[in-house]
Scaffold this motif. Structure first.
Motif, PDB file in Angstrom:
ATOM      1  N   UNK B  37       5.468 -32.576  -1.222  1.00 55.76           N
ATOM      2  CA  UNK B  37       6.440 -32.255  -1.864  1.00 55.76           C
ATOM      3  C   UNK B  37       5.816 -31.416  -3.212  1.00 55.76           C
ATOM      4  N   UNK B  41       8.163 -28.092  -4.032  1.00 56.74           N
ATOM      5  CA  UNK B  41       8.953 -28.077  -5.241  1.00 56.74           C
ATOM      6  C   UNK B  41       8.899 -26.903  -6.106  1.00 56.74           C
ATOM      7  N   UNK B  42       7.799 -26.054  -5.706  1.00 57.31           N
ATOM      8  CA  UNK B  42       7.600 -24.796  -6.612  1.00 57.31           C
ATOM      9  C   UNK B  42       8.490 -23.575  -6.196  1.00 57.31           C
ATOM     10  N   UNK B  43       9.157 -23.732  -4.840  1.00 58.61           N
ATOM     11  CA  UNK B  43       9.802 -22.486  -4.400  1.00 58.61           C
ATOM     12  C   UNK B  43      11.044 -22.543  -5.320  1.00 58.61           C
ATOM     13  N   UNK B  44      11.749 -21.136  -5.311  1.00 56.41           N
ATOM     14  CA  UNK B  44      12.622 -20.951  -5.980  1.00 56.41           C
ATOM     15  C   UNK B  44      13.998 -21.747  -5.899  1.00 56.41           C
ATOM     16  N   UNK B  46      18.366 -21.682  -7.666  1.00 59.16           N
ATOM     17  CA  UNK B  46      19.376 -21.146  -8.879  1.00 59.16           C
ATOM     18  C   UNK B  46      19.260 -21.869  -9.975  1.00 59.16           C
ATOM     19  N   UNK B  48      16.914 -23.115 -11.430  1.00 55.10           N
ATOM     20  CA  UNK B  48      15.896 -24.187 -11.246  1.00 55.10           C
ATOM     21  C   UNK B  48      16.457 -25.439 -10.760  1.00 55.10           C
ATOM     22  N   UNK B  52      17.509 -30.799  -3.810  1.00 64.47           N
ATOM     23  CA  UNK B  52      17.187 -31.446  -2.668  1.00 64.47           C
ATOM     24  C   UNK B  52      16.599 -32.595  -3.181  1.00 64.47           C
ATOM     25  N   UNK B  53      17.023 -33.686  -2.081  1.00 68.90           N
ATOM     26  CA  UNK B  53      16.440 -35.212  -2.176  1.00 68.90           C
ATOM     27  C   UNK B  53      15.933 -35.657  -0.948  1.00 68.90           C
ATOM     28  N   UNK B  96      20.231 -32.993 -14.272  1.00 66.05           N
ATOM     29  CA  UNK B  96      18.797 -33.008 -14.503  1.00 66.05           C
ATOM     30  C   UNK B  96      18.557 -31.555 -15.147  1.00 66.05           C
ATOM     31  N   UNK B  99      16.203 -31.295 -18.296  1.00 70.31           N
ATOM     32  CA  UNK B  99      14.849 -31.351 -17.939  1.00 70.31           C
ATOM     33  C   UNK B  99      14.494 -30.174 -17.245  1.00 70.31           C
ATOM     34  N   UNK B 100      15.343 -29.537 -16.245  1.00 66.69           N
ATOM     35  CA  UNK B 100      14.699 -28.553 -15.261  1.00 66.69           C
ATOM     36  C   UNK B 100      14.907 -27.057 -15.843  1.00 66.69           C
ATOM     37  N   UNK B 101      15.910 -27.116 -17.085  1.00 69.55           N
ATOM     38  CA  UNK B 101      16.268 -25.732 -17.435  1.00 69.55           C
ATOM     39  C   UNK B 101      16.160 -25.882 -19.102  1.00 69.55           C
ATOM     40  N   UNK B 102      15.129 -26.178 -19.543  1.00 63.86           N
ATOM     41  CA  UNK B 102      15.177 -26.570 -20.897  1.00 63.86           C
ATOM     42  C   UNK B 102      15.576 -25.612 -21.909  1.00 63.86           C
ATOM     43  N   UNK B 103      15.490 -24.280 -21.551  1.00 63.65           N
ATOM     44  CA  UNK B 103      15.785 -23.141 -22.420  1.00 63.65           C
ATOM     45  C   UNK B 103      17.420 -22.790 -22.532  1.00 63.65           C
TER      46      UNK B 103
END
Lengths: 197, 197
Positions: B37, B41-44, B46, B48, B52-53, B96, B99-103
């Motif tokens: 995992x 998880x580092x793979x790109x 859209x 970010x 997937x779960x 999420x 958290x994942x796309x904070x900008x």
């Protein structure tokens, strides 16, 4: 035979690899694109369906055909990339099953009878193949910049007017300029994304 | 930093790797699943989106819950695998994005306003992540046996009754028995799958 990838290899494919926005002035030869394809084609797909299709835009003229479909924020990235791959999937992939699944070519009838199954199979497995493509490109020293911000209907009209192929996503390909990447965004923790039963 | 993967590495991930049907009696530790995992998880994805779960079925009891949904020809492969991963996607992935796309967390509103876009984004990017998962597993010495022959609605009812997650595909994980693989099926040629413009 190697049992696990080296730490360097894990860095190259996953940990240090980044999506790129700017490109070095270094061309990507057709031979290298063919090498990427020859690797990525080996990745698994359902009934070996292999529905992904790739259109590699290398010329200015070809990229200009794509330009009107690209959202404003992505135009510079796309137009400056040495190669833009249109990663598509073939809704008629089952026509190739006699070649691809020779021990049971009759399985094609499943997809002929059920266009929804054909479409979801093409989309799922074409997406898996899009990921194989990006990791194979990285494995051969290339960098990728995948793009979802575009008008899919416009791409389909321009490049796939007969309706058999559908664009899935775009991927800029070249040698990336690490001076132009954004900071790495956070990822979900194992506990957020996974459960153990 | 490594510039290209070694020939051995290309063999491990693509050229000699195979989908497996039978498994060695060698367990897969939870720590190894967490390592897979942490790579995949580092793979790109859209924006970010990381939709997937993963539900990892390790116990007999958990696999028995899956069994009624599996098509007859796949039951032995699934029940004998050390781990069966249910690879799903989260239709509420945009919750999420702060958290994942904070900008630019406001981008979540795009998906709230357009459930079709949310679903296609989850399916496409969840599938990319399924491919990253399989290649990361191979990179760490594991073998995979992806499975599409199952009743998705039954898996969703049993494991995801609240309707937020949807199964994408299943993937058996373990150390494969190379005595039980099928001959490699042919692939499309570059000319069949690709065009250069």
């Amino acid at each position: 035979m190697l049992k696990t990838l080296t730490e360097d290899g894990l860095d190259l494919l996953f940990r240090r690899a980044r999506s790129h926005n700017g490109w070095l002035e270094r061309p990507v030869g057709d031979d290298l694109l063919a090498q990427v394809y020859d690797l990525m084609k080996m990745g698994p797909t359902s009934v070996n369906s292999s529905p992904a299709r790739f259109v590699f835009l290398r010329s200015e003229e070809a990229k200009r055909r794509l330009r009107p479909a690209i959202s404003a924020g992505n135009i510079d990235k796309v137009m400056s990339a040495p190669v833009v791959a249109i990663i598509a999937y073939d809704l008629g992939f089952h026509d190739s099953l006699p070649q691809l699944f020779p021990h049971n070519p009759g399985i094609a009838s499943l997809f002929v009878a059920n266009p929804d199954l054909a479409e979801s199979t093409a989309f799922r497995n074409g997406s898996l193949q899009g990921a194989y493509f990006m990791l194979a490109a990285r494995a051969l020293g290339l960098d990728c910049g995948p793009i979802s911000g575009f008008d899919g209907a416009a791409v389909n009209r321009e490049f796939f007017p007969d309706g058999k192929l559908k664009v899935n996503f775009l991927c800029n390909v070249g040698f990336g300029d690490y001076g132009k990447i954004f900071p790495r965004s956070p990822r979900l923790s194992f506990e957020q994304a996974c459960s153990l039963l």
